[in-house]
Design a protein around this motif. Structure first.
Motif: not given
Length: 605
Positions: A80-82, A52-53, A103-107, A124-125
């Motif tokens: 993946x979480x964006x 899932x993205x 996770x990218x560009x996330x908080x 985890x990345x």
């Protein structure tokens, strides 16, 4: 083919009202899914399974997910979480339970809990993301962190535990209450990162961990910049630490390799090795340390090669049963001692240059306190190039002392062996022994001393052979009180002073000189003796005829009186031997008319 789902709190054609309903629909179809989320705040906890993205439809920061209490996201599968902001309270904000999570560009905001928990056997990345308040916890899995910011962690910003392997690159860690990164019984690398404002060590390795650090900048930490303990290992390359209490430390059996680092303005020590730790430090610079630049204590045993110490208080201190080997070392512009070996410690110094320091090498302690110095230069040292005391044992080979008050001095019951060494342009003496100290010199050259070439006083023993003293203002060699020994195959050159001023207890054999040998020394004409107080070392009460140097005394009181001698006694004194070669002479006792009282126990270093 990836199935696409839309989420909007305001509804819409084919849109899910919340994220959880979209996840349920995706799970029912058991296909890879992409869930696009419209801006808004979603009061829910997400459980994500499968491939899932999750992405913020209108970019990072537009979607906030989390309840008042509890987790924001639990991941099982390949997730993946964006661009999402995930908020957790009193629980793990984000948990990776199985599989992989990116996770990218996330908080991630964690209020009172863990920001991110990567459990065993997960991967985890984190990229281009922010973690606030909580920590990233890796237990037994793998992790990659790139271009992230960790801020205001309540304890450690990143924790790598229980066999985990994590790489943190080009990231910033600021204002963690405890450590910036802690690795324990695991493996971590920190590359190109900036760490600042941590409450304890910015980087901590413990419990047999491996820590690799390169190209990092560490500033304004309350404890160590980098600390290795509990048999941990690792490397630190080309890293700068500024404003820490200790720059880089090793304790309790740790053994790091540190290369090309700069440790600046550390409030206490630059390099600190203790409690059976080791470590190799190569091509490092330690600048303006508040107390000691390189410190080894309590069984520590570092190897320091090609390092440079500039500014600050003490250069190298090896104390308390520690050991150390120091090669190609440069020490400059210190307000105190360049090299110090105390209290059953042992150190070897080779290819060393010391310039413009208050004193050069100080050694003091019992018979287990030793130092070896070879191929060294002490230049423009204010006090003594080498001063040893207690029962310590020191050997010097190919050592040059240029300037200062005293070249090489030994006191108390210590023993100093000097071979193939040179002293030039000292104001007091080239070498001296006092108390019960033993000075053994072979091929010693003293040139241009403002007073004496070599002296013995008290009950000291001086053994000189194949040595040469040139242009010494008062005497090439001087002995008084109960000092004994021998001068064999030596030469005294120049036109000033006398060759030997003796006390009848030192044998001279094959002495080559054109100056006279005074069997019963006369007080030379000139100004009153100079008294110099040198702290943190043994007591040196030099020959009373010209100079007295006191080590470790805060107050020195000199009482001078006229010594009235009968003219007939003057005439009865033995004439000194003269000529180019005076052999096997025995000097008579030296008179003195100066008494020196010393008080105090010595100043604090």
């Amino acid at each position: 083919m990836v199935a696409r789902y839309l989420v909007s709190p305001h509804g819409g054609r084919r849109a899910h009202p919340d994220i959880s309903s979209a996840l349920r629909a995706a799970a029912a179809r058991r296909r890879p899914a992409r869930i696009e989320i419209a801006p808004g705040r979603y009061e829910e906890t997400l459980t994500v399974r499968g491939e899932v993205e999750l992405t913020a439809a209108e970019g990072p920061g537009s979607v906030v997910v989390g309840r008042t209490r509890g987790s924001a996201l639990d991941s099982f599968g390949s997730v993946r979480v964006h661009g999402l902001t995930l908020v957790g309270r009193e629980a793990d904000a984000v948990g990776c339970h199985t599989g992989t999570l990116t996770l990218d560009h996330s908080e991630i905001r964690a209020h009172g809990g863990v920001a991110l928990h990567a459990r065993p056997h997960t991967s985890v990345t984190l990229r281009d993301s922010v973690l606030a308040h909580g920590r990233a916890l890796f237990t037994g899995g793998t992790g990659l962190v790139e271009r992230c910011r960790f801020t205001d962690a309540a304890d450690n910003a990143v924790a790598v535990l229980e066999g985990a392997r994590v790489s943190v690159r080009n990231s910033r860690i600021e204002d963690s209450r405890i450590h910036g990164l802690r690795v324990s019984d695991a493996h971590a690398e920190v590359i190109g990162c900036e760490l600042t404002g941590t409450g304890k060590a910015a980087l901590m390795a413990d419990a047999r961990a491996r820590l690799t650090v390169a190209d990092c900048v560490i500033t304004a930490v309350h404890a160590e910049g980098i600390m290795f303990i509990e048999q941990s290992r690792g490397t630190v390359d080309h890293t700068r630490v500024t404003g820490a209490r200790h720059g880089i430390g090793a304790a309790s059996g740790a053994d790091p390799v540190v290369r090309g680092c700069v440790l600046t303005d550390c409030r206490d020590t630059g390099i600190n090795v203790q409690t059976e730790a080791r470590g190799r430090f190569e091509d490092c610079q330690v600048l303006n340390s508040g107390n000691i630049a390189v410190f080894s204590t309590d069984g520590g045993a570092p190897e320091v090669h090609g390092c440079r110490v500039v500014g600050g208080n003490v250069g190298v201190a090896v104390i308390g049963g520690a050991r150390g080997r120091f090669t190609h070392l440069v020490v400059e512009d210190l307000t105190n001692t360049a090299l110090r070996v105390f209290d059953e410690a042992g150190a070897a110094f080779a290819h060393v240059r010391v310039e413009r320091c208050s004193s050069g090498l100080e050694v003091r302690g019992n018979g287990g306190t030793t130092a070896e110095v070879s191929d060294a230069v002490f230049r423009d040292v204010e006090m003594a190039a080498v001063a040893i005391g207690g029962q310590s044992r020191v050997t010097l080979k190919d050592v040059t002392a240029d300037g200062g008050v005293l070249g090489f001095g030994v006191a108390d019951e210590a023993q100093l062996r000097v071979t193939d060494s040179t002293v030039t342009a000292v104001s007091g003496a080239g070498a001296g022994a006092l108390g019960s100290g033993r000075l053994i010199a072979r091929n010693l050259t003293v040139t241009g001393s403002g007073s004496l070439g070599v002296y013995g006083t008290g009950s000291a023993y001086v053994d000189l052979a194949r040595s040469e003293f040139t242009d010494c203002a008062t005497a090439g060699a001087s002995f008084d009180e109960e000092a004994g020994g021998q001068v064999v195959d030596c030469a005294v050159n120049g036109t000033r002073g006398v060759a030997v001023a003796g006390n009848g207890r030192v044998d001279t054999v094959r002495l080559r000189t054109s100056l006279k040998v005074v069997r019963h020394a006369e007080k030379p004409a000139g100004p009153p003796p100079q008294i110099i107080n040198i702290f943190n070392g043994p007591v040196f009460n030099g020959p009373v005829r010209d100079i007295q140097v006191a080590w470790g005394n805060e107050n020195v009181v000199q009482n001078r009186g006229e010594n009235v001698r009968n003219e007939n006694e003057n005439e009865a004194d033995a004439e000194a031997d003269t000529g180019a070669d005076a052999e096997t002479g025995t000097d008579a006792e030296t008179d003195t008319d100066t008494d020196t009282d010393t008080e105090g126990n010595g100043s604090r270093s």
